[in-house]
Design an enzyme around this catalytic site. Structure first.
Site, mmCIF file in Angstrom:
data_model
loop_
_atom_site.group_PDB
_atom_site.id
_atom_site.type_symbol
_atom_site.label_atom_id
_atom_site.label_comp_id
_atom_site.label_asym_id
_atom_site.label_seq_id
_atom_site.Cartn_x
_atom_site.Cartn_y
_atom_site.Cartn_z
ATOM 1 C CE LYS A 1 -6.329 0.476 -1.118
ATOM 2 N NZ LYS A 1 -5.955 0.230 0.285
ATOM 3 C CD1 TRP A 2 -6.758 5.737 -8.883
ATOM 4 C CD2 TRP A 2 -6.129 4.722 -10.776
ATOM 5 N NE1 TRP A 2 -6.652 6.705 -9.843
ATOM 6 C CE2 TRP A 2 -6.265 6.116 -11.017
ATOM 7 C CE3 TRP A 2 -5.744 3.902 -11.833
ATOM 8 C CZ2 TRP A 2 -6.039 6.684 -12.273
ATOM 9 C CZ3 TRP A 2 -5.530 4.472 -13.067
ATOM 10 C CH2 TRP A 2 -5.667 5.850 -13.282
ATOM 11 C CG ASP A 3 -6.658 5.525 -2.046
ATOM 12 O OD1 ASP A 3 -7.809 5.983 -2.010
ATOM 13 O OD2 ASP A 3 -6.111 4.965 -1.087
ATOM 14 C CB CYS B 1 -9.224 2.561 -3.066
ATOM 15 S SG CYS B 1 -9.101 3.058 -1.347
ATOM 16 N NE ARG C 1 -4.698 10.238 3.954
ATOM 17 C CZ ARG C 1 -4.045 9.183 3.536
ATOM 18 N NH1 ARG C 1 -3.728 9.049 2.281
ATOM 19 N NH2 ARG C 1 -3.728 8.228 4.376
ATOM 20 C CG ASP D 1 -10.178 3.977 4.423
ATOM 21 O OD1 ASP D 1 -9.773 3.090 3.665
ATOM 22 O OD2 ASP D 1 -9.823 5.168 4.331
ATOM 23 C CG ASP E 1 -2.277 0.628 0.973
ATOM 24 O OD1 ASP E 1 -2.270 1.871 0.975
ATOM 25 O OD2 ASP E 1 -3.313 -0.038 0.762
ATOM 26 C CG ASP E 2 0.331 6.026 0.944
ATOM 27 O OD1 ASP E 2 1.318 6.326 0.254
ATOM 28 O OD2 ASP E 2 -0.469 6.871 1.382
ATOM 29 C CG ASN F 1 -6.782 8.776 0.071
ATOM 30 O OD1 ASN F 1 -7.826 8.240 0.438
ATOM 31 N ND2 ASN F 1 -5.652 8.113 -0.040
HETATM 32 C C1 GLA Z 1 -6.873 5.485 1.807
HETATM 33 C C2 GLA Z 1 -7.286 4.057 1.574
HETATM 34 C C3 GLA Z 1 -6.544 3.136 2.514
HETATM 35 C C4 GLA Z 1 -5.063 3.300 2.300
HETATM 36 C C5 GLA Z 1 -4.670 4.756 2.494
HETATM 37 C C6 GLA Z 1 -3.223 4.985 2.126
HETATM 38 O O1 GLA Z 1 -7.325 5.948 3.017
HETATM 39 O O2 GLA Z 1 -8.664 3.918 1.690
HETATM 40 O O3 GLA Z 1 -6.928 1.804 2.302
HETATM 41 O O4 GLA Z 1 -4.720 2.861 1.018
HETATM 42 O O5 GLA Z 1 -5.471 5.613 1.691
HETATM 43 O O6 GLA Z 1 -2.832 6.279 2.278
#
Ligand code: GLA
Length: 725
Positions: A467-469, A517, A434, A539, A357-358, A471
């Site tokens: 996983k393409w976010d 996402c 964020r 989340d 992930d991130d 935020n």
């Molecule tokens: C969002 C996603 C999480 C994670 C974070 C990473 O909040 O929903 O699942 O990937 O970003 O910064």
């Protein structure tokens, strides 16, 4: 033939398996809606309602009173409009007259925007209208999906004149229904409590469900249903609506002076405008409507089947990978050693994809820095991304990676080099959310930069999954790239940029599965579903909250797209019980895990192993089975939910199998007995519960399995019935 035209009545009839939709040409110019669903009654038109009427009509024909297919702003229909277009003379009085039609098999593509795929029996009706003053052609495209009782609609405007025109409101569906004794059901929420169910009676006046956030949003989902006041899961008329689009939208429902109901689904007017230059064409996104005369449950099942058949991309892998995601386990604190440890351990317990992930790129040690710098952080992955990914794959795990292409942190090399590449209104400061800003995807240079940088960083990296976010939402929505007069087009043009980027990824990495996402399920919409195999539902991985989030989501969207992780159960007493509960909840969709497997107790890991084995047995049933909801967690104090998945015409297994789940969020002092009724096909057949080994007669399941509520919070039970041959 799904679509016909009756020349004597001048009436178009669109037929699906269980519904009919009709509209006629009146006075050779207007499109009058006749009926949809089963109710073919004419509406009551008031004798005189202070409304303008059509010249020489007898009796007076008023656009303000009659049902309409597409309502034009400012031309005598005072209800909410479908189209407002500012023409060459500077006013927004919008007027188009019928010109002709065409019926063809299949459908046309909508350039630059996701749309539903034609099926074997799909037909399309294109109805053409014309505005003489501005020399613009409007085409309404109705696509009929008979098997799913779905009709979709979108429109195009072609400017054939010499002056530009500006679209100021665009609704893709307009449906006029007689009367207003309906409820409206919508899915509202917030981060991270998406898609709660709200059902309220319609009232005289205008009621809107919308997003102004530049994303379809956690706050209000584009799906709505208009249903009989007494409609239930199994009875009553339901009209469902959705929008194949991920940005700002408007669902507008208006009960008018005569007591009739208008429903509009589209881009709206507050956050949309678009200039169509001479010689250019505007394509709207597609909205869909669905009809069921057998309640909400049937509507959902048809919608689910439609999404699986016509919206989601083809599966990349034969089995949906059981993901081990690093986010809740490590947050930004990742490195090669830990992650390889995760991969080696995860594979032993049945997981088959490590998702980094991130935190893997730029100076991404917290949320304040690094977004936009899509190059590998060599402090965390010293051998580089490719070598790291190869090592993950050597363990037998697939490799997934997190990205958030639309965003940038002010503390990044990208922002320092190109501060003018962000959305911001000239003369104002952009707000952070964020700690990040949004890139200006109206600017082709920004899109090209992103493609180039990902191409370089991902070159030869064996990526299986992205996983393409997304935020944050959009504020101070201006584009430094566009001229002042087009600043009100940024929301829409930004969205086209998002779709261009998705398309590029899909073509560049055809064998990669995309999980969508947006801070969980903030872009849980049909357009994102057309671009990605599954969506991170929320989340929020706490069982009781998830029960509601997933139940609400299931009204409009299938388990097929619903990504559900079991997160760390060790934070509390009774961890094995809690693990079981979280797992039962996660079996509402596609299973994954999100915990530090290197620190996880052995008992938990052993349990996870058997959970995955069981999941593999029922994966297809959850993914492609028919969903029957029995109890809603929104309607009782214990927040009880019960539902089952049953083998369907799509499941690979044809013998009748049912996965029944009972989930109770809150304990109760007074225990009560609840009957869970399962509509099996044969009352005399024997159904074996594979979990307990018990046998039940079909008739017993039809009458209902008795379950007693518990005094414990987070109580659950599951049955897997298989019909004995
Ligand atoms: C969002 C996603 C999480 C994670 C974070 C990473 O909040 O929903 O699942 O990937 O970003 O910064």
């Amino acid at each position: 033939m799904a679509i016909t035209f009756d020349t004597s009545l001048k009436r178009f009839l669109l037929k699906t398996k269980n519904s009919e939709y009709a509209f006629s040409i009146v006075y050779d110019k207007f499109l009058k809606h006749d009926f949809y669903g089963k109710n073919k009654e004419e509406i009551k038109v008031p004798y005189y309602s202070f409304s303008p009427y059509v010249e020489n009509s007898d009796p007076w024909y008023s656009l303000a009173d009659n049902m309409s297919e597409f309502a034009f702003f400012g031309s005598g229909d005072f209800r909410c409009s479908s189209l407002r277009m500012r023409g060459k003379n500077g006013d927004s009085c919008t007027y188009f007259e019928y010109r002709g039609y065409e019926i063809f098999d299949g459908r046309k593509n909508i350039p630059g925007i996701p749309f539903s795929r034609a099926q074997e029996d799909t037909e399309t009706l294109a109805v053409e209208l014309f505005d003489d003053l501005n020399q613009c052609k409007l085409t309404l495209y109705y696509t009929v999906f008979p098997e799913y009782d779905i009709i979709s609609r979108y429109f195009t405007i072609e400017n054939m004149g010499e002056c530009e025109v500006k679209l100021e409101k665009a609704m893709c569906i307009n449906l006029d229904l007689p009367g207003h004794s309906y409820d409206m059901l919508s899915l509202y929420g917030l981060h991270p409590y998406e898609r709660s169910v709200q059902r309220v009676p319609l009232f005289h006046g205008n009621q809107r469900v919308m997003s102004r956030r530049g994303a379809s949003s956690h706050q209000m989902n584009p799906f709505i249903a208009i249903l009989d006041r007494d409609a239930t899961e199994n009875n009553g008329e339901v009209f469902g609506f959705n929008f194949v689009y991920s940005g700002c939208f408007l669902d507008e429902v208006e009960v008018d002076h005569a007591g009739n109901t208008r429903v509009g689904i589209g881009l709206g007017d507050e956050n949309f405008a678009y200039t169509v230059e001479p010689g250019r064409c505007f394509n709207s996104p597609e909205a869909i409507m669905i009809y069921s005369s057998n309640g909400l449950g049937e509507m959902s099942r048809k919608m689910h089947a439609f999404i699986r058949a016509a919206i989601v991309p083809k599966e990349v892998f034969a089995q949906r990978p059981v993901v081990l995601n690093t986010w809740e386990a490590c947050y930004f604190d990742i490195n090669e050693e830990i992650l390889l440890g995760f991969a080696k351990e995860g594979i032993q317990y049945g997981m088959d994809m490590l998702v980094m992930d991130d935190g893997w790129f730029g100076k991404r040690n917290n949320e304040r820095a690094g977004l936009g710098d899509w190059y590998t952080n060599l402090e965390k992955l010293p051998d580089g991304l490719r070598n790291f990914a190869c090592k993950v794959k050597e363990t037998g795990m697939k490799f997934g990676i997190w990205i958030e292409p639309e965003m940038v942190n002010p503390d990044s090399d990208l922002y320092r080099a190109h501060p003018d590449w962000c959305l911001v209104c000239k003369g104002r400061k952009g707000s952070l959310s964020r700690e990040q800003l949004v890139l200006d995807l109206c600017n082709p240079e920004v899109l090209e930069y992103l493609k180039k940088t990902f191409r370089q960083t991902f070159a030869d990296v064996p990526i299986d999954y992205i996983k393409w976010d997304f935020n944050r939402h959009l504020s101070e929505v201006g584009s430094p790239y566009l001229p002042p007069k087009q600043q009100d087009e940024v929301f829409y043009r930004f969205q086209l940029g998002v779709y261009e980027l998705y398309d590029w990824f899909i073509h560049e990495y055809p064998n990669v599965m995309i999980e969508n996402c947006s801070g969980g399920g903030g872009r849980y919409d049909l357009a994102m579903m057309a671009l990605s195999t599954q969506i991170w539902t929320s989340d929020n991985t706490l069982g009781p909250d998830r029960v509601k989030i997933q139940y609400g989501s299931s009204i409009a969207y299938p388990a097929y797209v619903m990504s559900c992780h079991v997160s760390d159960p060790e934070l509390h007493e009774g961890f094995l019980e809690r693990l079981k509960y979280k797992y039962h909840v996660a079996l509402g969709g596609m299973l994954g895990y999100e915990l530090n497997i290197l620190k996880t107790k052995q008992e938990i890991k052993d349990e996870i192993k058997s959970q995955i084995v069981f999941y593999r047995k029922v994966e297809d049933l959850i993914k492609r089975g028919d969903l029957y909801r029995l109890i809603s967690p929104f309607e009782n104090e214990q927040e009880i939910s019960a539902y089952y998945y049953k083998t369907s015409s799509e499941t690979s297994e044809k013998n009748e199998r049912i996965l029944l789940s009972f989930l109770q969020n809150k304990g109760t002092r007074e225990k009560k007995e609840i009957l869970l009724q399962v509509a099996v096909s044969e009352k005399d057949a024997i159904y074996m519960d594979e979990i307990s080994g018990e046998e039940f007669k079909g008739s017993e399941l039809i009458t209902g399995i008795a379950i007693t509520t518990s005094e414990k919070n987070e109580f659950s039970k599951m049955w897997l019935f298989t019909k004995k041959e």
